[in-house]
Write a protein that holds these residues in place. Structure first.
Motif, PDB file in Angstrom:
ATOM      1  N   PHE A 292       0.014  48.985 -59.355  1.00 47.63           N
ATOM      2  CA  PHE A 292      -0.499  50.285 -60.915  1.00 47.63           C
ATOM      3  C   PHE A 292       0.565  51.214 -60.177  1.00 47.63           C
ATOM      4  O   PHE A 292       0.119  51.533 -58.907  1.00 47.63           O
ATOM      5  N   GLU A 293       1.272  52.328 -60.727  1.00 49.13           N
ATOM      6  CA  GLU A 293       0.863  53.727 -60.691  1.00 49.13           C
ATOM      7  C   GLU A 293       0.508  55.002 -60.727  1.00 49.13           C
ATOM      8  O   GLU A 293       0.419  55.527 -59.828  1.00 49.13           O
ATOM      9  N   SER A 294      -0.758  54.502 -61.590  1.00 48.20           N
ATOM     10  CA  SER A 294      -1.174  55.597 -61.792  1.00 48.20           C
ATOM     11  C   SER A 294      -2.597  55.119 -62.357  1.00 48.20           C
ATOM     12  O   SER A 294      -2.134  53.463 -63.016  1.00 48.20           O
ATOM     13  N   GLY A 295      -3.356  55.647 -62.975  1.00 48.54           N
ATOM     14  CA  GLY A 295      -4.505  55.066 -63.465  1.00 48.54           C
ATOM     15  C   GLY A 295      -5.902  54.567 -61.970  1.00 48.54           C
ATOM     16  O   GLY A 295      -4.946  54.909 -60.876  1.00 48.54           O
ATOM     17  N   GLN A 296      -6.924  54.029 -62.150  1.00 51.19           N
ATOM     18  CA  GLN A 296      -7.798  53.076 -61.580  1.00 51.19           C
ATOM     19  C   GLN A 296      -8.557  52.269 -62.363  1.00 51.19           C
ATOM     20  O   GLN A 296      -8.373  51.509 -62.860  1.00 51.19           O
ATOM     21  N   ILE A 297      -8.614  50.689 -61.171  1.00 54.22           N
ATOM     22  CA  ILE A 297      -9.244  49.695 -61.015  1.00 54.22           C
ATOM     23  C   ILE A 297     -10.750  50.202 -60.296  1.00 54.22           C
ATOM     24  O   ILE A 297     -10.077  50.544 -59.059  1.00 54.22           O
ATOM     25  N   VAL A 298     -11.167  49.941 -61.061  1.00 50.88           N
ATOM     26  CA  VAL A 298     -12.677  50.600 -60.312  1.00 50.88           C
ATOM     27  C   VAL A 298     -13.196  47.908 -60.175  1.00 50.88           C
ATOM     28  O   VAL A 298     -13.956  47.623 -61.606  1.00 50.88           O
ATOM     29  N   VAL A 299     -13.698  47.521 -59.308  1.00 46.43           N
ATOM     30  CA  VAL A 299     -14.550  46.511 -59.195  1.00 46.43           C
ATOM     31  C   VAL A 299     -15.551  46.443 -58.671  1.00 46.43           C
ATOM     32  O   VAL A 299     -15.904  46.776 -57.038  1.00 46.43           O
TER      33      VAL A 299
END
Length: 721
Positions: A507-514
């Motif tokens: 992805f280009e922007s944003g955030q994924i938190v696992v």
């Protein structure tokens, strides 16, 4: 040929490229809330070598900055000469050091022998000239004939040619070992780098072109001259051409005149018949692509299949997610060593020195026998001041000078082009996978015993070459052990979202938190160990049923019980039992699907092939996913239209199995599940449902919550039932 023990590749490569941990991070993450354009391809690459390589491909006087196609020859201009010099300074010395570290003593012998072999033709011409002068002198004289000198010269010539042939055979064998060794190391390093690359990196056109020219450099070690490629061994061989050139110049400079009965006719006839007997006397040679041995034939097919698996983009998602890189390298390496003769070598196929003819028949006596055709001519021209030997020596030396000069010129021209291919290869070895975090930002994955907790915050993604984002403002959260169904119309971004969550696309922007950790700070390889999936466009490998299922957990490929369990969970046991040879049956993909790999598709009863229907292939793909899904470390299961080709009863059985795998016997959550479906009756199974449209989640909640809203999901659900 001698067996070869290779040192670790990292030892050889340390002098050529920076250690992985020291590669510069040239592409910081864009955290802006708006959709950002794709990162520049140049940001993926080490600047100095890459810039010189890229500039060499730019057409002169072109405002549009059009580039040469990969592999096109560079014009010999002042600018390109400067660029070639720059690349040579940065790459050539380290590359030569790597080759030297591989086999220093053999390389020294190769260089010395090539220099000495360049002098041999001059000695050969001088020796044969003396023999021809003596023959002319004896046949043109009167009185008693003394043949002792002629016989002595002939004996010395035979000894000289035998020694020269023995040295040539030794040198050729030495060169073959060196060349095959460096070919193996180069191809292995190239395969490793290609397998290390992720999809976002290889989406760049410039990166793909860089790897194409790097492939050409590796191919140059195959010795395929018609491709116009020059390997370092060809360059070393030029030393022999240079020494031959100067030795013939010396011969011409120092030539002196010389003047020499029924034996003449016999010699002339023998010289005419010699070419007819030569094929009987010369032992057959085995070439690289001429695999007579069944083991070599199968190994050649196997290596090409695994090379295709490593380089074909159609396989890349599953190669990346299921961690097939080490398995591919092991199988390719074992097959490649056989085809290169680095192990399991048949001595009779290597042109050894096992017989007398192997020494005598390669001797370069063709020049002597051909020169005998001129004896009658010279005897007829007794008035001439030139002797037969001096005439032949002069003519051969002059021809050799022309040939050697042309050979040196062509080599220099090819060497100029190869410098840029070397630059491409070096730069390609330093390309960093786009999704690999910087070493100082790298974090370890934190496992969860109840499934993966996922938080997605304002994600944007745009495919290369597109102006409209495929995903925009995607945000949602899943608690450990929850099930999410993603629904929507075709083209709404469902599969793209799944690939982003799987870390197949970046992805280009944003955030994924696992599990509380930013996914961009996790090693993708480590993250993939905790995930299993069925891709919508899953790979249909032209391999055995065992392999098609077992690649889901490559460490258990040889465990029949594990494969049978996975097939049983996917309701695929009846498919396996119906095959002619069960798990050993080679599955043949439909026409136009993914390329084959893994096993040579030879005829015969041990290689029966079998085609499958769409639903049967889907059961195989689900079995592949369940191979890994059963493992305790797997916390996330992603299924993209896993049952699209199955009937309703089979679909229910599969989803019942997914539910059982994701929970304990007492109903406690074990794994988080995300599945994409067009069947809203199936979506009702999920704890949460995401309704997507034009790349965005327009509705999110449980089935009952979305029905109560009476929005897009409710309308679509009522239409479907």
């Amino acid at each position: 040929m001698m067996n070869l023990t290779l040192k670790p590749i990292q030892y050889y490569w340390a002098s050529l490229s920076m250690p992985f941990a020291e590669w510069p991070n040239c592409y910081p993450r864009d955290t802006s809330p708006k959709c950002a354009p794709p990162r520049a391809a140049a940001n993926l690459l080490p600047r100095p070598i890459f810039e010189a390589w890229l500039e060499s491909r730019t057409l002169p006087n072109n405002d549009a900055k059009d580039r040469l196609s990969p592999g096109a020859q560079r014009a010999v201009t002042g600018q390109n000469l400067s660029l070639a010099s720059e690349i040579s300074k940065k790459c050539a010395l380290n590359f030569c050091a790597m080759i030297w570290n591989l086999h220093p003593y053999r390389l020294t012998i190769l260089i010395l022998f090539d220099i000495f072999r360049g002098i041999f033709p001059a000695f050969r011409g001088y020796s044969q000239a003396m023999i021809l002068d003596e023959v002319q002198h004896l046949f043109s004289s009167s009185g008693d004939f003394d043949l002792s000198r002629l016989l002595r010269l002939l004996v010395l010539e035979v000894i000289r040619t035998a020694l020269e042939s023995a040295l040539d055979l030794f040198s050729s064998n030495n060169e073959q070992i060196l060349n095959n060794s460096i070919r193996f190391v180069m191809e292995q390093r190239q395969m490793e780098q290609r397998l290390r690359m992720d999809i976002p990196t290889m989406e760049s056109a410039v990166v793909r072109e860089l790897f194409q020219e790097a492939d050409l450099f590796v191919r140059s070690f195959n010795g395929v001259a018609n491709f116009g490629l020059l390997s370092p061994f060809d360059l070393i061989r030029t030393l022999g051409s240079v020494s031959e050139l100067f030795s013939h110049i010396f011969v011409l400079y120092s030539l002196t005149r010389n003047e020499t009965p029924g034996v003449l006719s016999l010699l002339s006839v023998a010289s005419l018949l010699y070419p007819l007997f030569l094929p009987w006397l010369t032992p057959s040679k085995s070439y690289y692509n001429d695999h007579q041995n069944p083991l070599e034939s199968r190994s050649a097919a196997k290596q090409e299949h695994f090379r295709s698996l490593a380089q074909n983009d159609a396989y890349r998602p599953e190669v990346i997610l299921f961690g097939l890189g080490p398995w591919i390298m092991r199988n390719w390496s074992s097959a490649r060593k056989v085809t290169l003769g680095l192990e399991h070598v048949n001595p009779t196929s290597q042109g050894g020195t096992g017989s007398l003819f192997s020494l005598l028949t390669p001797m370069d006596i063709t020049g002597l026998i051909t020169a005998l055709h001129n004896v009658p001519l010279v005897l007829a021209l007794q008035a001439s001041s030139a002797s037969l030997g001096s005439f032949t020596l002069y003519r051969n030396s002059l021809q050799s000078i022309v040939y050697s000069s042309r050979n040196c010129y062509n080599t220099v021209n090819l060497a100029f082009q190869s410098v840029f291919l070397l630059g491409a290869f070096t730069a390609s070895m330093q390309v960093k996978p786009k999704m690999q975090p910087r070493p100082d930002k790298l974090q370890r994955y934190t496992p969860s015993p109840r499934g993966m907790r996922i938080e997605v915050r304002d994600i944007y993604f745009t495919y290369p070459g597109s102006t409209e984002p495929a995903l925009r403002n995607i945000s949602f959260s899943l608690e450990p052990g929850e099930t999410l169904a993603i629904v929507g119309f075709n083209g709404s971004g469902k599969s793209t979202l799944a690939n982003v969550l799987l870390r197949i696309l970046e992805f280009e922007s944003g955030q994924i938190v696992v599990n509380g950790c930013d996914v961009s700070k996790l090693d993708p390889t480590e993250y993939h160990r905790h995930v299993s999936t069925v891709f919508q466009g899953f790979a249909k490998f032209h391999a055995t049923a065992r392999t098609n299922i077992g690649v889901g957990s490559i460490d258990e490929l040889k465990r029949t019980c594990a494969i049978e369990t996975a097939a049983d969970l996917a309701d695929a046991s009846h498919v396996i039992n119906s095959l002619p040879r069960g798990l050993k049956t080679i599955l043949e993909p439909p026409q136009g699907s993914n390329l084959s790999f893994g096993v040579p598709t030879c005829g015969g009863p041990t290689h029966e092939r079998h085609g499958l229907s769409g639903g049967e292939w889907q059961r195989i793909a689900i079995s592949r996913s369940f191979m890994r899904a059963c493992r305790p470390e797997v916390e996330l299961l992603v299924f993209d239209e896993p049952t699209s080709s199955l009937d309703a009863h089979a679909q229910n059985r599969v989803f019942n199995t997914i539910s059982e795998l994701s929970k304990t016997a007492s109903g406690e959550p074990l794994k988080t599940v995300i599945f994409i479906t067009h069947r809203l009756s199936t979506a009702r199974r999920a704890d949460k449902i995401a309704m997507m449209d034009h790349g965005s989640i327009i509705e999110f909640g449980s089935h009952q919550e979305l029905l109560a809203r009476n929005g897009a999901y409710a309308s679509l659900y009522r239409a479907s039932v």
